[in-house]
Design a protein around this motif. Structure first.
Motif, short mmCIF file in Angstrom:
data_model
loop_
_atom_site.label_atom_id
_atom_site.label_comp_id
_atom_site.label_asym_id
_atom_site.label_seq_id
_atom_site.Cartn_x
_atom_site.Cartn_y
_atom_site.Cartn_z
N LEU A 72 -25.13 62.39 21.03
CA LEU A 72 -26.47 61.72 21.10
C LEU A 72 -26.15 60.79 20.10
CD1 LEU A 72 -29.14 64.10 22.41
CD2 LEU A 72 -27.94 61.68 24.03
N GLU A 73 -25.46 61.04 18.43
CA GLU A 73 -26.34 60.38 17.36
C GLU A 73 -24.68 60.17 17.18
OE1 GLU A 73 -25.99 63.02 14.61
OE2 GLU A 73 -28.89 63.91 15.33
N ARG A 74 -23.70 60.12 17.33
CA ARG A 74 -21.72 59.25 17.47
C ARG A 74 -21.66 58.76 18.64
NH1 ARG A 74 -20.11 63.40 12.56
NH2 ARG A 74 -22.22 63.41 11.42
N GLY A 75 -21.80 58.87 19.47
CA GLY A 75 -21.44 59.03 20.58
C GLY A 75 -19.98 60.17 20.64
N PHE A 76 -19.69 60.94 22.41
CA PHE A 76 -18.60 61.05 22.58
C PHE A 76 -17.13 61.43 21.49
CE2 PHE A 76 -14.66 62.14 24.67
CZ PHE A 76 -15.28 63.70 24.51
N HIS A 77 -16.26 60.12 21.12
CA HIS A 77 -15.33 59.54 20.75
C HIS A 77 -15.85 59.41 19.64
CE1 HIS A 77 -13.18 59.33 24.67
NE2 HIS A 77 -14.51 58.12 24.98
N GLY A 78 -17.19 59.22 18.78
CA GLY A 78 -16.87 59.32 17.54
C GLY A 78 -17.67 60.93 16.97
N THR A 79 -17.62 61.51 17.35
CA THR A 79 -17.53 63.27 17.10
C THR A 79 -16.33 64.02 16.80
OG1 THR A 79 -20.06 63.09 17.84
CG2 THR A 79 -18.51 64.40 17.45
N SER A 80 -15.65 64.63 16.22
CA SER A 80 -14.64 64.87 15.89
C SER A 80 -15.09 66.79 15.96
CB SER A 80 -14.02 64.72 14.32
OG SER A 80 -15.40 65.50 12.98
N ILE A 81 -14.02 66.89 15.99
CA ILE A 81 -14.31 68.98 16.23
C ILE A 81 -14.88 69.09 14.64
CG2 ILE A 81 -12.93 71.22 15.92
CD1 ILE A 81 -13.43 69.82 19.20
N ASP A 82 -14.54 68.45 13.51
CA ASP A 82 -14.17 69.05 12.68
C ASP A 82 -16.10 69.03 12.35
OD1 ASP A 82 -12.08 69.81 11.58
OD2 ASP A 82 -11.23 68.65 10.74
N ALA A 83 -16.91 67.96 12.88
CA ALA A 83 -17.79 68.12 12.74
C ALA A 83 -18.84 68.76 13.72
CB ALA A 83 -18.39 66.14 13.10
N TYR A 126 -12.05 76.41 17.94
CA TYR A 126 -10.82 76.37 18.87
C TYR A 126 -10.86 77.87 19.36
CZ TYR A 126 -9.33 71.40 17.67
OH TYR A 126 -9.03 70.52 17.77
N GLN A 127 -12.13 78.95 18.94
CA GLN A 127 -11.63 80.21 20.02
C GLN A 127 -12.40 80.00 20.81
OE1 GLN A 127 -12.96 82.51 16.67
NE2 GLN A 127 -11.38 84.16 16.78
N TYR A 128 -13.56 78.64 20.98
CA TYR A 128 -14.56 79.19 21.97
C TYR A 128 -13.66 78.25 22.94
CZ TYR A 128 -17.19 82.36 19.42
OH TYR A 128 -17.46 83.82 19.04
N PHE A 129 -13.41 76.77 22.70
CA PHE A 129 -13.10 76.24 23.37
C PHE A 129 -11.76 75.62 22.90
CE2 PHE A 129 -18.16 76.02 22.79
CZ PHE A 129 -18.56 76.23 24.19
N GLU A 130 -10.55 74.69 24.01
CA GLU A 130 -9.94 74.65 23.88
C GLU A 130 -9.91 73.01 23.43
OE1 GLU A 130 -5.77 72.81 27.00
OE2 GLU A 130 -7.39 73.66 27.57
N ASP A 131 -10.64 72.12 23.70
CA ASP A 131 -10.89 70.55 22.88
C ASP A 131 -12.06 70.43 23.09
OD1 ASP A 131 -10.96 70.37 25.86
OD2 ASP A 131 -8.85 69.40 25.95
N LYS A 132 -12.50 69.06 22.76
CA LYS A 132 -13.60 68.17 22.62
C LYS A 132 -14.73 68.23 24.58
CE LYS A 132 -14.06 63.86 21.31
NZ LYS A 132 -13.71 63.32 20.02
N GLU A 133 -13.47 67.99 24.67
CA GLU A 133 -13.66 67.88 26.71
C GLU A 133 -14.48 68.89 27.08
OE1 GLU A 133 -11.62 66.56 24.75
OE2 GLU A 133 -10.71 64.03 25.27
N GLY A 134 -13.79 69.63 26.57
CA GLY A 134 -14.13 71.19 27.22
C GLY A 134 -15.67 71.49 26.61
N ILE A 135 -16.21 71.18 25.61
CA ILE A 135 -17.52 71.25 25.07
C ILE A 135 -18.44 70.66 26.26
CG2 ILE A 135 -18.81 71.04 22.98
CD1 ILE A 135 -17.01 71.55 21.26
#
Length: 445
Positions: A39-50, A63-72
């Motif tokens: 919501l704050e940064r946009g989907f593409h503006g958010t990294s896995i590290d953040a 990454y233990q719980y989700f393969e990638d950001k799209e999975g979340i």
């Protein structure tokens, strides 16, 4: 809230290890943190590290719980499915009477509440930003519109097809609530926005709804909103970078690719290939894809300023049905060229400089639409700020609809639907109608 019956670790952990209570808590923390950042940064503006930092976890844990950001994002969408589809089913019988109008009001009131609870997914619904390429959200949008269409198909909506009316109703309600949610255009409260939307969409569905029925839903306190135009915004500046033919070809090729695939799905190599230049030539002109988007944004701001000025001219000097139709056709061409810039901005992933530039480019359209509606007059019960937001929704979302969902021969064919929706929803009058709309007195007279 939806929760998976069994939560399994993926990635680093063995696939057959079931997660206990602590693992479920960790997973939920990751999802909640991601939702807030999207919501704050946009989907593409958010990294896995953040996301990992916000959840108090590590990149490896995510990454233990989700393969990638799209999975979340898919999990967030899955949590939204029951509420969204239930809302579509709550649209009661419609008609040009008080019962039909109040059913529409109740449904739109729930729309606003739904946005508060599921904004992170609805920001990508339909056809915006984060949902691009994510099947779960596309499924929600298709099912939602289909259910609304089932209800509208039973109503005598006149010359416009039920499919186009359903698409327009959903897109207008969605976009106006998006504007309100993001604090744009100085829109009034959620209740006042809902009341204005109800009047406009009732007229879109049933243009012959009696005046007395329309007045059963109105702004809080029954006051008539002001129709003064918004103050002028900043003037768009010309692009600062001299444009060489090669540079122009690169930007034009990038624009076409962004429109076709979306900004984030296009690589620099794709742009070089489409522009028929070498990688070395591409990087001599643009070091990054953001630099290309920045120049494309400058082009959009300058061309948009001219188009908005022409709309302002129609508001100042008067307009006919044909002159507004011609302007809408020109807008469709503009949107074909620069829609990807605006869409990328709505996703929220742009840096502040680019977001401000696009905001500057959109502002004059809102000002001109406000002036146009002030000249035309609006039905009682529609706040002019909401009316202008509806006008902008029609420009963007119905252009997108006609470009992707309908077979049209020319940009002016797309303008046909846009003009009819504006004419019905806002009861716009034209100079060549002698102050009347379709032979009926305007409600503000």
């Amino acid at each position: 809230m939806y929760e998976p019956e069994k939560v399994r670790r993926a990635g680093y952990a063995p696939m057959n290890v079931e997660v206990g209570r602590r693992g479920l808590h960790t997973r939920q923390s990751i999802v909640r943190s991601a939702a807030r950042l999207f919501l704050e940064r946009g989907f593409h503006g958010t990294s896995i590290d953040a996301i990992a930092r916000a959840a108090g976890s590590s990149r490896a844990t995510v990454y233990q719980y989700f393969e990638d950001k799209e999975g979340i994002y898919r999990e967030l969408a899955a949590q939204c499915v029951p509420a969204v589809l239930d809302h579509a089913n709550r649209l009661g019988p419609l008609g040009p009477d008080a019962d039909g109008m109040h059913n529409l009001f109740d449904w739109l009131e729930q729309w606003a509440a739904l946005y508060e609870d599921h904004a992170v997914v609805l920001l990508g619904f339909p056809g915006l930003g984060p949902s691009a390429g994510i099947e779960t959200t596309d499924y929600i949008a298709d099912q939602y519109v289909s259910r609304v269409l089932d209800r509208i198909s039973t109503a005598p909506v006149g010359a416009v097809s039920p499919e186009d009316v359903a698409a327009a109703v959903v897109r207008i309600a969605h976009m106006v609530n998006l504007y309100r949610y993001r604090g744009m255009w100085d829109l009034p409260s959620a209740d006042a926005v809902t009341a204005s939307l109800t009047v406009a969409l009732q007229l879109l569905l049933f243009p012959d709804t009696p005046h007395a029925v329309l007045e059963t839903v109105g702004p809080p306190g029954g006051s008539t909103p002001t129709t003064s135009a918004a103050p002028a915004g900043p003037t768009a500046a010309a692009p600062s970078t001299p444009v060489s033919p090669v540079r122009s070809d690169i930007v034009a090729a990038a624009s076409a690719l962004f429109a076709e695939r979306g900004y984030y799905a296009v690589a620099m190599d794709d742009i070089a290939s489409a522009a028929k230049v070498s990688r070395a030539t591409l990087y001599r002109h643009f070091r990054t894809k953001v630099a290309i988007l920045s120049e494309l944004t400058e082009w959009a701001v300058v061309e948009g300023a001219g188009l908005a000025a022409d709309l302002q001219g129609l508001a100042d000097s008067g307009f006919t049905r044909d002159s507004l139709h011609a302007w809408l056709g020109r807008y469709v061409r503009f949107h074909r060229a620069y829609g990807s810039v605006i869409q990328t901005w709505y996703d929220g992933g742009l840096n502040r400089q680019l977001a401000d530039a696009v905001g500057t480019g959109i502002g004059p359209f809102q000002e001109a639409a406000t002036a146009l509606l002030a000249r035309s007059g609006l039905p009682r019960g529609i706040d002019i700020r909401v009316g202008a937001a509806i006008f902008l929704s029609v420009l963007g979302r119905l252009t997108e609809l006609t470009m992707t969902k309908r077979n049209v021969d020319t940009d002016y064919d797309s303008a046909d639907l846009m003009l009819e929706v504006l004419r019905r929803a806002l009861r716009m009058s034209f100079d060549d109608e002698n102050g009347t709309h379709g032979g009926r007195p305007r409600l503000d007279q």
